[in-house]
Write an enzyme that holds these catalytic residues in place. Structure first.
Site, PDB file in Angstrom:
ATOM      1  N   ASN A 206       1.126 108.087  44.077  1.00 47.58           N
ATOM      2  CA  ASN A 206       2.007 107.740  45.199  1.00 47.58           C
ATOM      3  C   ASN A 206       3.169 108.731  45.260  1.00 47.58           C
ATOM      4  OD1 ASN A 206       4.257 106.706  43.494  1.00 47.58           O
ATOM      5  ND2 ASN A 206       2.684 105.231  42.876  1.00 47.58           N
ATOM      6  N   ASP A 275      -1.060  99.385  42.024  1.00 48.76           N
ATOM      7  CA  ASP A 275      -1.564  98.006  41.990  1.00 48.76           C
ATOM      8  C   ASP A 275      -3.077  98.000  41.767  1.00 48.76           C
ATOM      9  OD1 ASP A 275       0.895  96.794  42.466  1.00 48.76           O
ATOM     10  OD2 ASP A 275       0.751  97.213  44.614  1.00 48.76           O
ATOM     11  N   LYS A 285     -17.347 115.478  37.655  1.00 51.70           N
ATOM     12  CA  LYS A 285     -16.761 115.605  38.992  1.00 51.70           C
ATOM     13  C   LYS A 285     -17.749 115.078  40.047  1.00 51.70           C
ATOM     14  CE  LYS A 285     -15.006 118.893  42.243  1.00 51.70           C
ATOM     15  NZ  LYS A 285     -15.155 120.244  42.742  1.00 51.70           N
ATOM     16  N   PHE A 321      12.147  96.428  40.516  1.00 53.02           N
ATOM     17  CA  PHE A 321      12.414  97.063  41.807  1.00 53.02           C
ATOM     18  C   PHE A 321      11.345  96.616  42.792  1.00 53.02           C
ATOM     19  CE2 PHE A 321      15.688 100.435  41.993  1.00 53.02           C
ATOM     20  CZ  PHE A 321      16.232 100.228  40.745  1.00 53.02           C
ATOM     21  N   LYS A 335       9.361  87.770  44.503  1.00 58.52           N
ATOM     22  CA  LYS A 335       9.026  88.535  43.297  1.00 58.52           C
ATOM     23  C   LYS A 335       9.927  88.101  42.128  1.00 58.52           C
ATOM     24  CE  LYS A 335       8.078  93.360  42.058  1.00 58.52           C
ATOM     25  NZ  LYS A 335       7.966  94.725  42.563  1.00 58.52           N
ATOM     26  N   LYS A 339       8.017  86.570  38.906  1.00 68.48           N
ATOM     27  CA  LYS A 339       7.946  87.430  37.724  1.00 68.48           C
ATOM     28  C   LYS A 339       8.942  87.032  36.644  1.00 68.48           C
ATOM     29  CE  LYS A 339       5.291  89.994  40.340  1.00 68.48           C
ATOM     30  NZ  LYS A 339       4.437  91.108  40.489  1.00 68.48           N
TER      31      LYS A 339
END
Ligand SMILES: Cc1cc2nc3c(=O)[nH]c(=O)nc-3n(C[C@H](O)[C@H](O)[C@H](O)COP(=O)(O)O)c2cc1C
Length: 402
Positions: A206, A275, A285, A321, A335, A339
């Protein structure tokens, strides 16, 4: 105003001490410079006097003084003493209790933190006598600032260069620039992106740059914490004094975090953890085949924040975060509960100048007792505000004000 006592010795790097004196002055400190007589072959005391506005002292028996015995008054006034550059000679003198000039005599009388920045030819630096002297100094509580590697003034290549002035100032600020309200706290921070292997050459990742987590690590270290930074792939340099552990994938990050679960007081989960990951990693490959488009099946990765939250103790502090494109505050509040965290820093992907790559961010702190929007600031400035909140929460829990 705090006082920095800079001691400059006879190394070719002495000219860099002018920038160092200037840098400490710009950072808001009163700077006194003592030079050895040999340092004056490399740089003129007038340079330091002009830059600091204070007399540059060299002679123990100088009779041109205003008040007390000079080496004692300078030693008493100092909040930080840095010897930079430190010659092999001064290191040997201090290690062996020799006080035969203004520099060595003053160091002997100094009680504040003492930092030594050796700078010399590699062969000199590697000499077992110099190494033993440095070991001895460390055992007496002196901090040795590791010299850098590179091309030395004498033409040799190796270890022995005075580190860049900004690094030396940073080392000094660690001691006097910040309130040590996190001294002794063990802080674990995750930062950067994780990457999930598809085959030996490809992976999914990301846009996280790691800047937020690194800024937090820097802030925590400045406040005296022991910081472990579990970092995904980034181009960033670890802040000074921070213990960096490099990881690639979410499962590697999880492993490094879980290992340290018991020995951590404060967790900050600033990494952008995948995730999902490919359910299978191809050993070779994946080849292009005519008329075929490969399908990658994904599976869930372990939820690091949730797993730590499940096993947490009451004393531990957990800050996660959240980054969302929709319903940021609502999702961050969910969250927090799910959590078992103490605080969620919600940062929006929709705001300009906030989020992944930028040096600035916009954060809302989500806690059980309400939300607080922080101003739009640099990630480093926000890090201090986040730790202000954490330190205050911890002191309220324990009833101890910091
Ligand atoms: C051109 C030149 C460069 C030197 N550079 C260094 C150096 O980088 N580091 C060092 O430890 N000594 C260096 N020396 C040797 C020291 O100046 C010498 O050991 C001196 O006695 C140190 O004195 P002081 O510690 O009182 O300043 C250099 C000497 C010369 C002539």
């Amino acid at each position: 105003m705090k006082n920095v006592l800079l001691i400059v010795t006879g190394s070719i790097a002495a000219y860099k001490a002018a920038d160092l004196a200037h840098g400490f002055r710009k950072a808001g400190f009163n700077v006194n410079v003592i030079m050895t007589r040999n340092a004056a072959f490399f740089i003129n005391p007038i340079t330091f006097e002009t830059l600091t506005g204070n007399k540059c002292v060299m002679d123990t028996f100088d009779r041109d003084f205003d008040f007390e015995v000079e080496h004692i008054s300078l030693a008493k006034a100092a909040d930080l003493c840095m010897v930079a550059p430190a010659s092999a000679d001064i290191i040997g003198k201090i290690a062996n209790g020799i006080a035969d000039d203004m520099a060595s005599t003053t160091i002997m009388a100094v009680k504040c933190p003492k930092l030594i920045a050796p700078a010399m030819n590699t062969a000199m630096y590697e000499n077992p006598i110099v190494q033993d002297n440095m070991k001895k100094l460390k055992s007496y509580g002196y901090e040795i600032i590791e010299p850098a590697r590179g091309l030395l003034a004498c033409g040799d290549e190796g270890k022995g260069k005075l580190p860049p002035v900004e690094e030396l100032i940073e080392c000094g600020l660690r001691h006097i620039g910040h309130i040590k309200d996190m001294a002794g706290k063990r802080v674990l921070i995750t930062a950067g992106p994780t990457a999930e292997r598809i085959d030996p050459v490809r992976f999914i990742t990301n846009h996280s740059s790691g800047k937020m987590g690194y800024a937090l690590a820097d802030a925590a270290a400045d406040r005296g914490a022991y910081v472990t930074l579990v970092s995904g792939r980034t181009a960033l340099k670890a802040p000074l004094g921070v213990d960096r552990v490099d990881v690639f994938s979410a499962s590697e990050m999880a492993e490094e975090v879980f290992k340290r679960q018991k020995d951590t007081d404060i967790f900050i989960f600033a990494a952008a953890v995948a995730d999902f990951r490919p359910a299978e990693i191809s050993k070779s490959k994946i080849k292009k085949k005519d008329g075929e488009t490969p399908v990658i099946h994904l599976e869930r990765t372990v939820d690091i924040l949730e797993t730590v939250g499940l096993k947490r103790t009451e004393k531990q502090y957990i800050c996660g975060f959240a980054m969302e494109t929709e319903d940021l505050i609502e999702n961050a509040a969910k969250k927090l509960k799910k959590k078992n965290a103490d605080m969620i820093c919600a940062n929006s992907l929709r705001d300009e100048g906030a989020g992944f790559i930028s040096d600035t961010n916009r954060i809302t702190l989500i806690k059980k007792d309400g939300n607080r929007e922080l101003p739009f600031l640099s990630k480093r400035e926000l890090s201090d505000l986040i730790f202000d909140e954490i330190v205050s929460d911890i002191s309220q829990r324990t009833g101890v004000s910091s």
